[in-house]
Design a protein around this motif. Structure first.
Motif, mmCIF file in Angstrom:
data_model
loop_
_atom_site.group_PDB
_atom_site.id
_atom_site.type_symbol
_atom_site.label_atom_id
_atom_site.label_comp_id
_atom_site.label_asym_id
_atom_site.label_seq_id
_atom_site.Cartn_x
_atom_site.Cartn_y
_atom_site.Cartn_z
ATOM 1 N N ASP A 165 -3.126 6.604 7.639
ATOM 2 C CA ASP A 165 -4.402 7.124 7.152
ATOM 3 C C ASP A 165 -4.881 6.265 5.985
ATOM 4 N N LEU A 166 -5.712 5.297 6.288
ATOM 5 C CA LEU A 166 -6.189 4.323 5.306
ATOM 6 C C LEU A 166 -7.534 4.758 4.744
ATOM 7 N N GLU A 167 -7.661 4.647 3.441
ATOM 8 C CA GLU A 167 -8.937 4.914 2.778
ATOM 9 C C GLU A 167 -9.445 3.605 2.186
ATOM 10 N N TYR A 183 -8.332 -0.533 -1.262
ATOM 11 C CA TYR A 183 -7.662 0.101 -0.129
ATOM 12 C C TYR A 183 -6.512 0.950 -0.650
ATOM 13 N N ARG A 184 -6.254 2.045 0.058
ATOM 14 C CA ARG A 184 -5.056 2.826 -0.226
ATOM 15 C C ARG A 184 -4.707 3.653 0.992
ATOM 16 N N LEU A 185 -3.432 3.955 1.093
ATOM 17 C CA LEU A 185 -2.983 4.918 2.085
ATOM 18 C C LEU A 185 -3.107 6.286 1.453
ATOM 19 N N LEU A 218 -4.038 -1.086 10.550
ATOM 20 C CA LEU A 218 -3.090 -0.044 10.160
ATOM 21 C C LEU A 218 -3.499 1.310 10.710
ATOM 22 N N CYS A 219 -4.793 1.528 10.848
ATOM 23 C CA CYS A 219 -5.275 2.793 11.423
ATOM 24 C C CYS A 219 -4.761 2.950 12.850
ATOM 25 N N LEU A 230 0.801 -1.222 0.000
ATOM 26 C CA LEU A 230 0.000 0.000 0.000
ATOM 27 C C LEU A 230 0.838 1.279 0.000
ATOM 28 N N ALA A 251 -5.823 -4.482 7.343
ATOM 29 C CA ALA A 251 -5.906 -3.100 6.868
ATOM 30 C C ALA A 251 -6.447 -2.187 7.952
ATOM 31 N N HIS A 252 -7.447 -2.624 8.666
ATOM 32 C CA HIS A 252 -8.018 -1.776 9.701
ATOM 33 C C HIS A 252 -7.105 -1.643 10.917
#
Length: 77
Positions: A46-48, A55-57, A40-41, A11, A37-38
């Motif tokens: 800052d994950l979108e 998913y992306r940072l 990572l928050c 990512l 992924a979640h």
């Protein structure tokens, strides 16, 4: 290297990556990607997550590479 670390590497480019593509690359299920992924928050990243995009940072990461740094510091090079 952990799945989380490998996910960060994937990512780091700031581009969208599909959950299915990430799952294939990591050798895990899409739900495992979602869980990682979640998390990572919680690390302050800052994950979108966008439906049909993936998913992306939000900010591209420039990660340090120990081997590249060692080569750059090698006086023989």
């Amino acid at each position: 290297m952990s799945i989380r670390d490998r996910l960060i590497l994937l990512l780091a480019d700031g581009q969208f990556h599909s959950g299915a593509g990430l799952a294939r690359a990591l050798g895990v299920s899409r739900s495992a990607v979602w869980k990682q992924a979640h998390q990572l928050c919680g690390l302050g990243l800052d994950l979108e997550v966008a439906r049909r995009q993936g998913y992306r940072l939000k900010t591209r990461l420039d990660l340090l590479d120990r081997q590249a740094i060692a080569r750059a510091l090698d006086p023989a090079s």
